[in-house]
Design an enzyme around this catalytic site. Structure first.
Site, mmCIF file in Angstrom:
data_model
loop_
_atom_site.group_PDB
_atom_site.id
_atom_site.type_symbol
_atom_site.label_atom_id
_atom_site.label_comp_id
_atom_site.label_asym_id
_atom_site.label_seq_id
_atom_site.Cartn_x
_atom_site.Cartn_y
_atom_site.Cartn_z
ATOM 1 C CG ASP A 157 -0.194 0.017 2.537
ATOM 2 O OD1 ASP A 157 1.056 0.150 2.540
ATOM 3 O OD2 ASP A 157 -0.843 -0.107 3.578
ATOM 4 C CG ASP B 97 -6.045 -5.252 2.055
ATOM 5 O OD1 ASP B 97 -6.775 -4.503 1.386
ATOM 6 O OD2 ASP B 97 -5.495 -4.886 3.110
ATOM 7 C CG HIS C 214 -9.733 -21.942 11.316
ATOM 8 N ND1 HIS C 214 -10.361 -23.006 10.700
ATOM 9 C CD2 HIS C 214 -10.700 -21.048 11.627
ATOM 10 C CE1 HIS C 214 -11.670 -22.757 10.655
ATOM 11 N NE2 HIS C 214 -11.901 -21.584 11.213
#
Ligand SMILES: [Zn+2]
Length: 381
Positions: free
Chosen positions: A92, A275, A344
């Site tokens: 970014d 994102d 996870h």
């Protein structure tokens, strides 16, 4: 395929499946990008990122430019070599962090003046200096320096941010030279459709002018200024029209969004990339995404639960560990707890977007969206 070429593999309604070529391999959309703020996705090794099917990893220019410094990253051979991640990467501009972290930031037509959160040093960023820093860091995709208006803000304020961001887009595109890196422009305009469309028209005029003069075009487009505190329904009032007003032939990246339902709906509106720090940040707080909604592992009901975290999940955490063990790790603040939940949660969003792509390739995205909205998980996100 040539560098930074986009192939449209399939369409299903407004949803798209793209393949995009970078110097560190191609990536396929729709997809979610894990955030590696300081050249590390917290607690996750590059091998684990590859195993998770991460396609692009994001890093933050604000933090890296101060610690360890962009020159040191360049000295290491660039961000990929420095952190030993071989896949595509994106930085970014750091502008968002300047506005959100700094106590005092002075904005003028020519750039930003602010103090480092690390040591208080006075820093000056012009669009040209920001491009120089991102070229030193050396990700595959750089983002233009822009101004993201807060929410709520007056329309006049948002219009001024659109104008400034467009002026900086031109200066970034003119200054950006690194041939193995591409630059994405960023659409601003808050919740105002007319300002959003004006922002897109400005970006397209800027790149037309650049291309006509023998210069470069934008490699894709960020959609900034959403998910800044507004209700999700407010975003969806304009998101679809905004996404589809962008050029068909390049990726559309909705910045800073990680809510699973928002991702699934935004893909249906024609967005390709996402994102967010949400999956890893919530993991460090002991919260897991799951097919039945959010799970807080601190909850006593998991103390004697020797079943997997999520019965429908194929990640290594769910294949190898129980809810009772994960709860124990979280309660004891063991670092492995944060790591296993991060694995996870990243798998959850990466796999959700992999299945979204499959649905686009099968031209059944509408069904996929309907199934998600009817799912137990969607009731909680
Ligand atoms: Zn899992």
């Amino acid at each position: 395929m040539a560098l930074f070429d986009t192939t449209i593999d399939a369409r299903s309604g407004h949803a798209r499946a793209l393949t995009y070529e970078t110097a560190h391999g191609s990536f396929q959309t729709p997809m979610f990008m894990p955030v590696g703020t300081s050249a590390t996705v917290k607690g996750i090794t590059p091998d684990q990122l590859h195993a998770l099917g991460a396609q692009v990893v994001l890093a933050n220019t604000y933090h890296l430019s101060m610690r360890p410094g962009a020159k040191l990253v360049a000295e290491a051979g660039g961000i990929h070599k420095f952190m030993n991640y071989s896949g595509p990467m994106l930085t970014d501009s750091g502008g968002f962090q300047v506005f959100s972290l700094a106590d005092t930031v002075k904005l003028d037509d020519d750039g930003l003046t602010f103090r480092s959160i690390y040591d208080g040093a006075k820093i000056r960023w012009t669009p040209e200096e920001n491009m120089h820093i991102q070229e030193l860091i050396g990700a595959d995709i750089a983002m233009q320096l822009d101004q993201c208006a807060p929410y709520p803000a007056t329309k006049q304020f948002v219009a001024r941010a659109v104008d400034l961001s467009a002026n900086w887009a031109k200066r970034c595109l003119d200054a950006h030279k690194r041939p193995d890196q591409t630059l994405f422009g960023i659409v601003q305009g808050g919740m105002h459709l007319d300002l959003r469309l004006e922002s897109i028209a400005r970006l397209r005029a800027i790149e037309d002018e650049s291309v006509n003069a023998g210069g470069r075009r934008f490699g894709g487009f960020g959609i900034g200024g959403y998910s800044v505190g507004e209700d999700h329904e407010v975003m969806f009032e304009t998101l679809g029209e905004v996404a589809r007003a962008l050029p068909e032939d390049r990726p559309r990246y909705l910045m800073g969004v990680g809510n699973p339902t928002t991702l699934v709906r935004a893909v249906g509106e024609g967005v390709d990339m996402f994102d967010c720090v949400l999956p890893t940040r919530t993991a460090r707080m002991g919260t897991a995404f799951s097919s039945t909604g959010r799970m807080n592992l601190r909850n006593a009901k998991y103390a004697h639960d020797f079943t997997p975290l999520d019965h429908e999940c194929t990640c290594s955490t769910c294949q190898n560990f129980t809810r009772a063990y994960l709860r124990h790790l979280v309660k004891q603040n063991e670092m492995l707890g944060a790591i296993l939940l991060s694995v996870h949660n990243l798998h959850f969003l990466i796999d959700l977007m992999r299945r979204a792509r499959e649905a686009v390739l099968n031209d059944s995205y509408d069904q996929f969206l309907q199934n998600w909205m009817a799912s137990e998980a969607a009731q909680d996100y």
